[in-house]
Design an enzyme around this catalytic site. Structure first.
Site, PDB file in Angstrom:
ATOM      1  N   ILE A  18      33.173  36.265  41.280  1.00 46.39           N
ATOM      2  CA  ILE A  18      32.863  37.293  42.280  1.00 46.39           C
ATOM      3  C   ILE A  18      31.388  37.672  42.283  1.00 46.39           C
ATOM      4  O   ILE A  18      30.951  38.495  43.086  1.00 46.39           O
ATOM      5  CB  ILE A  18      33.724  38.551  42.056  1.00 46.39           C
ATOM      6  CG1 ILE A  18      33.547  39.099  40.634  1.00 46.39           C
ATOM      7  CG2 ILE A  18      35.186  38.255  42.338  1.00 46.39           C
ATOM      8  CD1 ILE A  18      34.273  40.412  40.383  1.00 46.39           C
ATOM      9  N   LYS A  33      31.851  39.692  32.894  1.00 49.37           N
ATOM     10  CA  LYS A  33      30.547  39.028  32.985  1.00 49.37           C
ATOM     11  C   LYS A  33      30.443  38.038  31.834  1.00 49.37           C
ATOM     12  O   LYS A  33      30.619  38.413  30.665  1.00 49.37           O
ATOM     13  CB  LYS A  33      29.413  40.046  32.924  1.00 49.37           C
ATOM     14  CG  LYS A  33      28.033  39.439  33.097  1.00 49.37           C
ATOM     15  CD  LYS A  33      26.950  40.529  33.122  1.00 49.37           C
ATOM     16  CE  LYS A  33      25.567  39.938  33.303  1.00 49.37           C
ATOM     17  NZ  LYS A  33      24.509  40.998  33.341  1.00 49.37           N
ATOM     18  N   ASP A  52      15.989  49.005  36.567  1.00 51.35           N
ATOM     19  CA  ASP A  52      16.302  47.994  37.582  1.00 51.35           C
ATOM     20  C   ASP A  52      17.253  48.585  38.630  1.00 51.35           C
ATOM     21  O   ASP A  52      18.216  47.933  39.038  1.00 51.35           O
ATOM     22  CB  ASP A  52      16.914  46.747  36.934  1.00 51.35           C
ATOM     23  CG  ASP A  52      16.933  45.541  37.879  1.00 51.35           C
ATOM     24  OD1 ASP A  52      16.170  45.548  38.863  1.00 51.35           O
ATOM     25  OD2 ASP A  52      17.713  44.603  37.625  1.00 51.35           O
TER      26      ASP A  52
END
Length: 287
Positions: free
Chosen positions: A28, A51, A146
């Site tokens: 995904i 992940k 980030d």
């Protein structure tokens, strides 16, 4: 042992995770440092996102410096608007599996489905939640470094959560020196390569995100790098068909201050008039 070592990584990963109660599904998401797959979980009784990273395929600086920070912070933070990490699995052969709650989409993808921008009311709903998460991080001496639309994940019920802590770190007495983040979102001081206060850099990124949310475009053209510092120094402008309300424009301007000393901290952002009920659009604070 030799036969076992020859097994394809994908099959080996599937076996390791199945033993932990996870059955992998489709991919995904895929980024520079790994890919994310959906998985069913017998432990959690629902689907999760995993992940997958291979230390051997990652840059040495990332595995030595950034990855340990990311894993430590992911396991330490607990906030309703930060993506929840169920566990981190260290697999054989340098494999790392981060098991997280599964979200529906990300903010950038959502913008693409609604004509590129949100109403001020919807933007405020999400922004209140994002600010809440960043305030929690800063109060616990953690900086993200980030922040961008693709790192804001969305769930049903208008719920936003901050994700991707690959460049995050705990604060130290020294200023940050690492050039990190995406060019469109980085603060002027990061762009210039100067030592910087990462908390104030996070604030700048928040301002860029809000601008994109309400206009559907970047506040600064990052396609010509040589002109970016000049662009940072100028007040942001708006196209005629994407001009938000006056109070929203004033709020964005207060965040996107070129001088670090003029930029608000996260508490001042959270207390800003525009984010309060009646401050340019009535939106209840996130629960």
């Amino acid at each position: 042992m030799a036969e076992r070592a020859k097994r394809p990584t994908a099959i080996y990963t599937s076996i390791v995770l199945r033993r932990k109660g996870y059955k992998l599904g489709k991919t995904i998401g895929e980024g520079e440092f790994g890919k994310t797959k959906i998985a069913s979980s017998t432990i959690h009784g629902t689907n999760v996102a995993i992940k997958i990273m291979d230390r051997k395929a990652l840059p040495t600086q990332y595995t030595v410096k950034f990855l340990p920070r990311e894993l430590a912070i992911l396991l330490a933070v607990n906030h309703e608007h930060i993506v929840r990490v169920h566990e981190v699995i260290e697999g054989p052969g340098g494999m790392v599996y981060i098991v997280m709650e599964l979200m529906a989409t990300d903010l950038l993808a959502r913008l693409g489905k609604v004509g590129g921008r949100l109403s001020e009311k919807q933007a405020k709903t999400y922004f209140i939640q994002i600010v809440s998460a960043v305030r929690h991080l800063h109060q616990n001496d953690i900086v993200h470094r980030d922040l961008k639309c693709e790192n804001i994940l969305l769930a049903a019920g208008n719920k936003a959560k901050v994700s991707d802590f690959g460049f995050s770190r705990y604060l130290s007495p020294e200023l940050s020196k690492t050039f990190c983040g995406s060019l469109a979102y980085i603060s002027p001081e990061v762009f210039l390569g100067a030592p910087y206060d990462p908390r104030k850099s996070d604030i700048w990124s928040l301002g860029v995100m809000l601008y994109i949310m309400v206009t559907g475009r970047k506040p600064y053209d990052d396609s010509v790098v040589a002109r970016l510092d000049t662009a940072h120094r100028d007040p942001v402008t708006y196209q005629k068909n994407t001009v938000p309300g006056e109070s929203c424009r004033a709020f964005i301007a207060s965040i996107l201050q070129y001088e670090v000393s003029d930029r608000p901290d996260i508490q001042q952002v959270a207390e800003s008039t525009w984010l309060q009920p009646g401050g340019g659009g009535n939106v209840a604070a996130a629960q």
